[in-house]
Structures are given as structure tokens and as C-alpha cells.
Design a protein around this motif. Structure first.
Motif, PDB file in Angstrom:
ATOM      1  N   UNK A  93       8.687  17.126 -15.159  1.00  0.00           N
ATOM      2  CA  UNK A  93       9.289  17.328 -13.569  1.00  0.00           C
ATOM      3  C   UNK A  93       9.179  16.620 -12.848  1.00  0.00           C
ATOM      4  N   UNK A  94       9.205  15.466 -13.530  1.00  0.00           N
ATOM      5  CA  UNK A  94      10.133  14.290 -12.339  1.00  0.00           C
ATOM      6  C   UNK A  94       8.479  13.502 -11.560  1.00  0.00           C
ATOM      7  N   UNK A  95       7.293  14.212 -12.806  1.00  0.00           N
ATOM      8  CA  UNK A  95       5.877  13.584 -11.898  1.00  0.00           C
ATOM      9  C   UNK A  95       4.860  12.827 -12.726  1.00  0.00           C
ATOM     10  N   UNK A  96       4.992  11.198 -12.068  1.00  0.00           N
ATOM     11  CA  UNK A  96       4.393   9.982 -12.752  1.00  0.00           C
ATOM     12  C   UNK A  96       2.657  10.643 -13.375  1.00  0.00           C
ATOM     13  N   UNK A 138       0.608  -0.763   0.095  1.00  0.00           N
ATOM     14  CA  UNK A 138       0.186   0.167  -0.176  1.00  0.00           C
ATOM     15  C   UNK A 138       0.884   1.485  -0.060  1.00  0.00           C
ATOM     16  N   UNK A 139       2.093   1.276   0.488  1.00  0.00           N
ATOM     17  CA  UNK A 139       3.449   2.291   0.996  1.00  0.00           C
ATOM     18  C   UNK A 139       3.385   2.729  -0.578  1.00  0.00           C
ATOM     19  N   UNK A 140       4.006   1.398  -1.685  1.00  0.00           N
ATOM     20  CA  UNK A 140       4.877   2.259  -2.462  1.00  0.00           C
ATOM     21  C   UNK A 140       3.953   2.290  -3.253  1.00  0.00           C
ATOM     22  N   UNK A 141       2.654   1.852  -3.287  1.00  0.00           N
ATOM     23  CA  UNK A 141       1.370   2.373  -5.009  1.00  0.00           C
ATOM     24  C   UNK A 141       1.258   3.720  -4.306  1.00  0.00           C
ATOM     25  N   UNK A 142       1.352   4.418  -2.942  1.00  0.00           N
ATOM     26  CA  UNK A 142       0.875   5.675  -2.797  1.00  0.00           C
ATOM     27  C   UNK A 142       1.507   6.654  -2.739  1.00  0.00           C
ATOM     28  N   UNK A 143       3.757   6.331  -2.980  1.00  0.00           N
ATOM     29  CA  UNK A 143       4.150   6.818  -3.783  1.00  0.00           C
ATOM     30  C   UNK A 143       4.892   6.795  -5.196  1.00  0.00           C
ATOM     31  N   UNK A 185       6.006  -7.330 -18.554  1.00  0.00           N
ATOM     32  CA  UNK A 185       6.687  -6.099 -19.204  1.00  0.00           C
ATOM     33  C   UNK A 185       4.929  -5.237 -18.289  1.00  0.00           C
ATOM     34  N   UNK A 186       5.974  -3.674 -17.896  1.00  0.00           N
ATOM     35  CA  UNK A 186       5.018  -3.108 -17.095  1.00  0.00           C
ATOM     36  C   UNK A 186       6.018  -1.375 -17.318  1.00  0.00           C
ATOM     37  N   UNK A 187       5.525  -0.580 -17.354  1.00  0.00           N
ATOM     38  CA  UNK A 187       5.750   0.847 -17.707  1.00  0.00           C
ATOM     39  C   UNK A 187       5.386   1.543 -17.295  1.00  0.00           C
ATOM     40  N   UNK A 188       6.471   2.399 -16.522  1.00  0.00           N
ATOM     41  CA  UNK A 188       5.582   4.146 -15.828  1.00  0.00           C
ATOM     42  C   UNK A 188       5.762   5.370 -16.616  1.00  0.00           C
ATOM     43  N   UNK A 189       4.654   6.252 -17.280  1.00  0.00           N
ATOM     44  CA  UNK A 189       5.472   7.802 -17.754  1.00  0.00           C
ATOM     45  C   UNK A 189       5.374   8.753 -17.277  1.00  0.00           C
ATOM     46  N   UNK A 190       6.714   9.419 -17.021  1.00  0.00           N
ATOM     47  CA  UNK A 190       6.731  10.120 -16.390  1.00  0.00           C
ATOM     48  C   UNK A 190       7.360  11.574 -16.921  1.00  0.00           C
ATOM     49  N   UNK A 191       6.831  12.706 -16.620  1.00  0.00           N
ATOM     50  CA  UNK A 191       6.621  14.242 -16.594  1.00  0.00           C
ATOM     51  C   UNK A 191       8.455  14.797 -16.399  1.00  0.00           C
ATOM     52  N   UNK A 237       0.217  11.315 -10.212  1.00  0.00           N
ATOM     53  CA  UNK A 237       0.842  12.759  -9.247  1.00  0.00           C
ATOM     54  C   UNK A 237       1.678  12.787  -8.671  1.00  0.00           C
ATOM     55  N   UNK A 238       1.907  11.475  -8.141  1.00  0.00           N
ATOM     56  CA  UNK A 238       3.820  12.026  -7.121  1.00  0.00           C
ATOM     57  C   UNK A 238       4.933  12.096  -7.651  1.00  0.00           C
ATOM     58  N   UNK A 239       5.463  12.696  -7.390  1.00  0.00           N
ATOM     59  CA  UNK A 239       6.987  12.911  -7.834  1.00  0.00           C
ATOM     60  C   UNK A 239       7.267  11.058  -7.805  1.00  0.00           C
ATOM     61  N   UNK A 240       8.445  11.225  -9.029  1.00  0.00           N
ATOM     62  CA  UNK A 240       9.020   9.189  -9.042  1.00  0.00           C
ATOM     63  C   UNK A 240       9.466   9.692  -7.698  1.00  0.00           C
ATOM     64  N   UNK A 241      10.061   8.245  -7.374  1.00  0.00           N
ATOM     65  CA  UNK A 241      10.837   8.571  -6.373  1.00  0.00           C
ATOM     66  C   UNK A 241      12.383   8.198  -7.565  1.00  0.00           C
ATOM     67  N   UNK A 242      13.291   8.736  -6.225  1.00  0.00           N
ATOM     68  CA  UNK A 242      15.026   8.535  -7.228  1.00  0.00           C
ATOM     69  C   UNK A 242      14.691   7.217  -7.232  1.00  0.00           C
ATOM     70  N   UNK A 243      16.434   7.455  -8.112  1.00  0.00           N
ATOM     71  CA  UNK A 243      17.016   5.385  -7.952  1.00  0.00           C
ATOM     72  C   UNK A 243      18.594   5.820  -8.070  1.00  0.00           C
ATOM     73  N   UNK A 244      18.931   4.850  -7.897  1.00  0.00           N
ATOM     74  CA  UNK A 244      20.428   5.020  -8.718  1.00  0.00           C
ATOM     75  C   UNK A 244      20.297   3.444  -9.847  1.00  0.00           C
ATOM     76  N   UNK A 245      21.620   3.333 -10.662  1.00  0.00           N
ATOM     77  CA  UNK A 245      21.267   1.910 -10.699  1.00  0.00           C
ATOM     78  C   UNK A 245      22.401   1.863 -12.073  1.00  0.00           C
ATOM     79  N   UNK A 246      22.950   0.260 -12.536  1.00  0.00           N
ATOM     80  CA  UNK A 246      24.303   1.038 -13.075  1.00  0.00           C
ATOM     81  C   UNK A 246      23.476   0.620 -15.093  1.00  0.00           C
ATOM     82  N   UNK A 247      24.285   0.890 -15.457  1.00  0.00           N
ATOM     83  CA  UNK A 247      23.984   0.860 -17.391  1.00  0.00           C
ATOM     84  C   UNK A 247      24.765  -0.689 -18.020  1.00  0.00           C
ATOM     85  N   UNK A 248      24.475  -0.246 -19.245  1.00  0.00           N
ATOM     86  CA  UNK A 248      25.489  -1.711 -19.461  1.00  0.00           C
ATOM     87  C   UNK A 248      26.660  -1.793 -19.511  1.00  0.00           C
ATOM     88  N   UNK A 249      27.363  -0.309 -19.444  1.00  0.00           N
ATOM     89  CA  UNK A 249      28.699   0.437 -19.600  1.00  0.00           C
ATOM     90  C   UNK A 249      28.988  -0.085 -17.570  1.00  0.00           C
TER      91      UNK A 249
END
Length: 180
Positions: free
Chosen positions: A158-161, A36-41, A150-156, A45-57
Motif C-alpha cells: 500500500x506504500x507504507x514504510x 526532523x520534518x524529513x524524519x517525520x515524513x 548502505x541504508x534501506x527502507x522497506x515499503x508494503x 507507518x508513514x506513506x513513503x513519499x513518491x518520487x521520480x528518478x531515471x533508471x540505467x536506460x
């Protein structure tokens, strides 16, 4: 459903509150509350939570580094047949709209670097691809409550979902309306 297994955050929380204290404190109750908390975050309309992950390089990439663009976060995996079927549609959308402040950010739930890289090459996925190669324990997938691909999330810009699980058949229409 909005990409999680919590169809409506307010309704989910109101139903959770009806549970007994023992059930709320149980392992299952705690898991439901976390969902429920993850669904709320990660709700529209929510700002997409930031994250750090590694790319192919093996470079560290932050979601926030894409601010100023529309970003389609595409959760996929090389072993996921429906994901691979959708990839040509994503390739077309990327080529059509990438010069209009749009990009795709692939987040793979793979656990094998070679399979992941081979799928990227074969499907001609020329946008940024990320993975921690932890399969269903991918940290970004867990952060966003992803339980299937598959799933997707579209962010504007300004960083909003602004969208979740846009079907491939409607993706072009959604992007055309946003990126006129």
C-alpha cells in the motif's frame, strides 16, 4: 536511529522547542528542523513519499509504480565497500522472493555513470536501479534524509514504510515472515 540522524521524531521536536529563537533561526537550527520534518515524513507507518528518478536506460521511474509489491529501497553506491559486501545478500533475497510480490529498488549515490553501470553488472543487480548521478545531493536521498550508505527502507504494497535499515543478517527472516 531510524536511518536519519533524528532517533525519535517526538523527542527531536521536543528538544528543538527548547532551543532559543536565535538558534532555531540560525542555519544550523533550520537544518535540524528540516531533518526532523524529513524524519517525520519517512517514519515507520508513514506513506513513503513518491518520487521520480531515471533508471540505467534513462527512463523515468516513480516509486508509486511499484504499488502492490513489497519494495526494499536500497540506498547504495559503487564506491561504498559495505554496500558492495551486502549486494550478494540482496541478490539472493531478490531471487528467492521476487515471485512473491517483492522487489528491490536500488537508489545509487554515484556520480559516475560508468562506475555505477560496472558495479551493477559485476554484482549482478537485476532489479531496477535509479540515480541522478548527483552523489550526496541525490534528490531521493535528500528527500528521505539519507546521510550514509548502505541504508534501506522497506515499503508494503500500500506504500507504507514498514521497516528501516534491516540488517543483511535479518533480511531473509523479515521477508520470509511477510511473504509466507
Amino acid at each position: 536511529m531510524d536511518g536519519s540522524f533524528i532517533p525519535n521524531v517526538k523527542y527531536g521536536m521536543s528538544m528543538f522547542e527548547l532551543l532559543s529563537t536565535d538558534i532555531k533561526k540560525s542555519q544550523s537550527g533550520k537544518a535540524i528542523y528540516k531533518d526532523i520534518l524529513i524524519a517525520k515524513q519517512t517514519s515507520i507507518g508513514s506513506v513513503a513519499p513518491d518520487f521520480l528518478q531515471r533508471d540505467t536506460l534513462d527512463h523515468e521511474i516513480r516509486l508509486s509504480s511499484f504499488r502492490g509489491k513489497y519494495v526494499l529501497m536500497d540506498f547504495w553506491a559503487s564506491w561504498c565497500r559495505p554496500c558492495r559486501v551486502e549486494n550478494p545478500i540482496l541478490v539472493n533475497a531478490f531471487h528467492k522472493y521476487s515471485n512473491k510480490s517483492f522487489t528491490i529498488l536500488g537508489i545509487s549515490l554515484d556520480n559516475n555513470r560508468n562506475s555505477w553501470a560496472k558495479a551493477i553488472r559485476k554484482d549482478k543487480l537485476s532489479w531496477t536501479q535509479l540515480s541522478d548521478l548527483k552523489f550526496w545531493k541525490n534528490e531521493v536521498a535528500l528527500q528521505y534524509g539519507i546521510k550514509s550508505v548502505p541504508q534501506n527502507i522497506l515499503i508494503d504494497p500500500e506504500g507504507k514504510i514498514i521497516g528501516k535499515n534491516i540488517s543483511p543478517s535479518h533480511l531473509d527472516e523479515v521477508l520470509a515472515n511477510l511473504l509466507r
